[in-house]
Scaffold this motif. Structure first.
Motif, PDB file in Angstrom:
ATOM      1  N   ALA A  39      33.262  49.979  21.592  1.00 13.26           N
ATOM      2  CA  ALA A  39      33.079  48.722  20.853  1.00 13.26           C
ATOM      3  C   ALA A  39      32.754  49.037  19.391  1.00 13.26           C
ATOM      4  CB  ALA A  39      31.947  47.906  21.474  1.00 13.26           C
ATOM      5  N   PRO A  40      33.219  48.198  18.461  1.00 12.74           N
ATOM      6  CA  PRO A  40      32.908  48.440  17.051  1.00 12.74           C
ATOM      7  C   PRO A  40      31.412  48.271  16.774  1.00 12.74           C
ATOM      8  CG  PRO A  40      34.076  46.353  17.318  1.00 12.74           C
ATOM      9  CD  PRO A  40      34.040  47.008  18.651  1.00 12.74           C
ATOM     10  N   VAL A  41      30.878  49.067  15.870  1.00 15.87           N
ATOM     11  CA  VAL A  41      29.470  48.940  15.480  1.00 15.87           C
ATOM     12  C   VAL A  41      29.296  47.678  14.646  1.00 15.87           C
ATOM     13  CG1 VAL A  41      27.565  49.983  14.190  1.00 15.87           C
ATOM     14  CG2 VAL A  41      29.072  51.416  15.556  1.00 15.87           C
ATOM     15  N   PHE A  42      30.209  47.453  13.716  1.00 16.42           N
ATOM     16  CA  PHE A  42      30.166  46.274  12.867  1.00 16.42           C
ATOM     17  C   PHE A  42      31.294  45.355  13.303  1.00 16.42           C
ATOM     18  CE2 PHE A  42      28.654  49.873  10.316  1.00 16.42           C
ATOM     19  CZ  PHE A  42      27.357  49.457  10.119  1.00 16.42           C
ATOM     20  N   SER A  43      30.958  44.276  13.957  1.00 21.55           N
ATOM     21  CA  SER A  43      32.000  43.401  14.485  1.00 21.55           C
ATOM     22  C   SER A  43      32.164  42.152  13.623  1.00 21.55           C
ATOM     23  CB  SER A  43      31.683  43.004  15.922  1.00 21.55           C
ATOM     24  OG  SER A  43      30.440  42.359  15.993  1.00 21.55           O
ATOM     25  N   SER A  44      33.304  41.528  13.781  1.00 24.35           N
ATOM     26  CA  SER A  44      33.583  40.287  13.064  1.00 24.35           C
ATOM     27  C   SER A  44      32.863  39.132  13.753  1.00 24.35           C
ATOM     28  CB  SER A  44      35.088  40.027  13.049  1.00 24.35           C
ATOM     29  OG  SER A  44      35.519  39.704  14.351  1.00 24.35           O
ATOM     30  N   LYS A  46      34.244  36.930  15.284  1.00 17.73           N
ATOM     31  CA  LYS A  46      34.954  36.708  16.549  1.00 17.73           C
ATOM     32  C   LYS A  46      34.685  37.837  17.536  1.00 17.73           C
ATOM     33  CE  LYS A  46      38.604  34.086  14.338  1.00 17.73           C
ATOM     34  NZ  LYS A  46      40.029  34.018  14.035  1.00 17.73           N
ATOM     35  N   LYS A  47      33.772  38.721  17.189  1.00 16.21           N
ATOM     36  CA  LYS A  47      33.332  39.840  18.037  1.00 16.21           C
ATOM     37  C   LYS A  47      34.331  40.981  18.168  1.00 16.21           C
ATOM     38  CE  LYS A  47      29.484  37.789  18.736  1.00 16.21           C
ATOM     39  NZ  LYS A  47      28.447  38.092  17.800  1.00 16.21           N
ATOM     40  N   GLY A  48      35.362  40.999  17.337  1.00 15.91           N
ATOM     41  CA  GLY A  48      36.292  42.127  17.312  1.00 15.91           C
ATOM     42  C   GLY A  48      35.917  43.053  16.163  1.00 15.91           C
TER      43      GLY A  48
END
Length: 85
Positions: A39-44, A46-48
């Motif tokens: 999973a990304p550390v810094f997400s948008s 929208k959680k992507g």
């Protein structure tokens, strides 16, 4: 103190090791909470993952807030870090 290196994939399908202070590593891992390792550390919102234009906006906003009068970019920060490391 430097944490164990994290592997990143660079252009040309080359693998790079990214070293960072242990305190930074621990802070980033705390942000992850119990998220999966991919999973990304810094997400948008929208959680992507953050798209390239979102990262540019973050950099430009941070530059302005820091009072840096020059035009900077993500690559500028990368180059500065590499030069100082």
């Amino acid at each position: 103190m430097i944490s164990p290196s994290e592997t990143a994939f660079a252009k040309g399908d080359k693998t790079r090791s990214v070293l960072m202070p242990k305190s930074v590593w621990e802070s980033l891992m705390a942000l992850r909470d119990d998220a999966p390792l991919d999973a990304p550390v810094f997400s948008s919102r929208k959680k992507g993952h953050l798209c390239e234009s979102a990262v540019w906006r973050v950099v430009k906003t941070a530059t302005k807030r820091a009072g840096i009068p020059k035009e900077v970019s993500c690559h500028w920060f990368r180059h500065a870090h590499a030069s100082h490391a």
